[in-house]
Scaffold this motif. Structure first.
Motif, PDB file in Angstrom:
ATOM      1  N   VAL A  35       0.839  -1.201   0.000  1.00 52.66           N
ATOM      2  CA  VAL A  35       0.000   0.000   0.000  1.00 52.66           C
ATOM      3  C   VAL A  35       0.870   1.245   0.000  1.00 52.66           C
ATOM      4  CG1 VAL A  35      -1.699   1.349   1.314  1.00 52.66           C
ATOM      5  CG2 VAL A  35      -1.978  -1.129   1.077  1.00 52.66           C
ATOM      6  N   MET A  36       1.942   1.252   0.776  1.00 53.50           N
ATOM      7  CA  MET A  36       2.840   2.412   0.820  1.00 53.50           C
ATOM      8  C   MET A  36       3.531   2.602  -0.525  1.00 53.50           C
ATOM      9  SD  MET A  36       3.931   5.018   2.487  1.00 53.50           S
ATOM     10  CE  MET A  36       3.074   4.658   3.983  1.00 53.50           C
ATOM     11  N   LYS A  37       3.974   1.512  -1.122  1.00 54.33           N
ATOM     12  CA  LYS A  37       4.626   1.599  -2.438  1.00 54.33           C
ATOM     13  C   LYS A  37       3.664   2.170  -3.482  1.00 54.33           C
ATOM     14  CE  LYS A  37       7.970  -2.127  -1.821  1.00 54.33           C
ATOM     15  NZ  LYS A  37       8.418  -3.430  -2.326  1.00 54.33           N
ATOM     16  N   MET A  61       2.009   9.463  -5.787  1.00 55.70           N
ATOM     17  CA  MET A  61       2.455  10.812  -5.439  1.00 55.70           C
ATOM     18  C   MET A  61       3.731  11.245  -6.161  1.00 55.70           C
ATOM     19  SD  MET A  61       0.057  11.766  -3.497  1.00 55.70           S
ATOM     20  CE  MET A  61       0.697  13.293  -2.850  1.00 55.70           C
ATOM     21  N   ALA A  62       4.466  10.325  -6.733  1.00 53.87           N
ATOM     22  CA  ALA A  62       5.776  10.625  -7.333  1.00 53.87           C
ATOM     23  C   ALA A  62       5.761  11.751  -8.361  1.00 53.87           C
ATOM     24  CB  ALA A  62       6.383   9.361  -7.945  1.00 53.87           C
ATOM     25  N   ASN A  85      10.625   5.857  -5.890  1.00 48.21           N
ATOM     26  CA  ASN A  85       9.484   6.767  -5.736  1.00 48.21           C
ATOM     27  C   ASN A  85       9.192   7.155  -4.295  1.00 48.21           C
ATOM     28  OD1 ASN A  85       9.044   7.205  -8.419  1.00 48.21           O
ATOM     29  ND2 ASN A  85       7.449   5.659  -8.615  1.00 48.21           N
ATOM     30  N   ARG A  86      10.016   6.727  -3.360  1.00 45.19           N
ATOM     31  CA  ARG A  86       9.874   7.191  -1.979  1.00 45.19           C
ATOM     32  C   ARG A  86      10.173   8.685  -1.971  1.00 45.19           C
ATOM     33  NH1 ARG A  86      12.590   4.583   3.409  1.00 45.19           N
ATOM     34  NH2 ARG A  86      11.746   6.131   4.880  1.00 45.19           N
ATOM     35  N   PRO A  87       9.325   9.492  -1.320  1.00 47.75           N
ATOM     36  CA  PRO A  87       9.617  10.920  -1.268  1.00 47.75           C
ATOM     37  C   PRO A  87      10.971  11.186  -0.614  1.00 47.75           C
ATOM     38  CG  PRO A  87       7.387  10.501  -0.510  1.00 47.75           C
ATOM     39  CD  PRO A  87       8.060   9.161  -0.657  1.00 47.75           C
TER      40      PRO A  87
END
Length: 104
Positions: free
Chosen positions: A72-74, A80-81, A90-92
Motif C-alpha cells: 500500500v505504501m509503495k 504521489m511521485a 518513488n519514496r519521497p
C-alpha cells in the motif's frame, strides 16, 4: 510516544493536486499508518519554497521502519511521485528536522 519532523519538496504547480490527493487519502493507507504507530500526523506547506514540513507522533513500539516494504505504501508513493522530489523507488525525498524547542 516520540515526535518526528521532516521536510519534503513539491514540484512547481502541483499544490492543489497534492492537497486533493491527501483530502482523498485511501482508507487502507490511513489504517496502515495508524497500525504502524503513527498518530497526529500533519503536513505543512511553505508556499514560497514549496517545501513540505511533516510532523508526526510515533508510538513505542511501532513498525514504521517496515512501511517502505508494504504494498500500500509503495502504491501511494507511485501515486504521489509525479508531484514531489523522490528517490529511485518513488519514496519521497526526506530531510530530517532535529527538534530544537518544544513547549508542552
Amino acid at each position: 510516544m516520540s515526535i518526528h519532523a521532516f521536510r519534503m519538496q513539491l514540484k512547481p504547480g502541483v499544490v492543489d493536486e497534492y492537497r486533493k490527493r491527501h483530502d482523498e487519502i485511501w482508507p487502507e493507507l490511513s489504517a496502515l499508518l495508524t497500525e504502524s504507530g503513527i498518530h497526529d500526523y500533519s503536513i505543512f506547506l511553505d508556499e514560497a519554497t514549496l517545501a513540505l514540513f511533516a510532523v508526526l507522533k510515533l508510538a513505542e513500539p511501532n513498525t514504521r521502519d517496515a512501511l517502505p516494504d508494504h504494498p500500500v505504501m509503495k502504491r501511494w508513493w507511485d501515486h504521489m511521485a509525479p508531484l514531489m522530489e523522490v528517490e529511485d523507488n518513488n519514496r519521497p525525498k526526506e530531510w530530517s528536522l532535529p527538534l530544537i524547542f518544544h513547549h508542552d
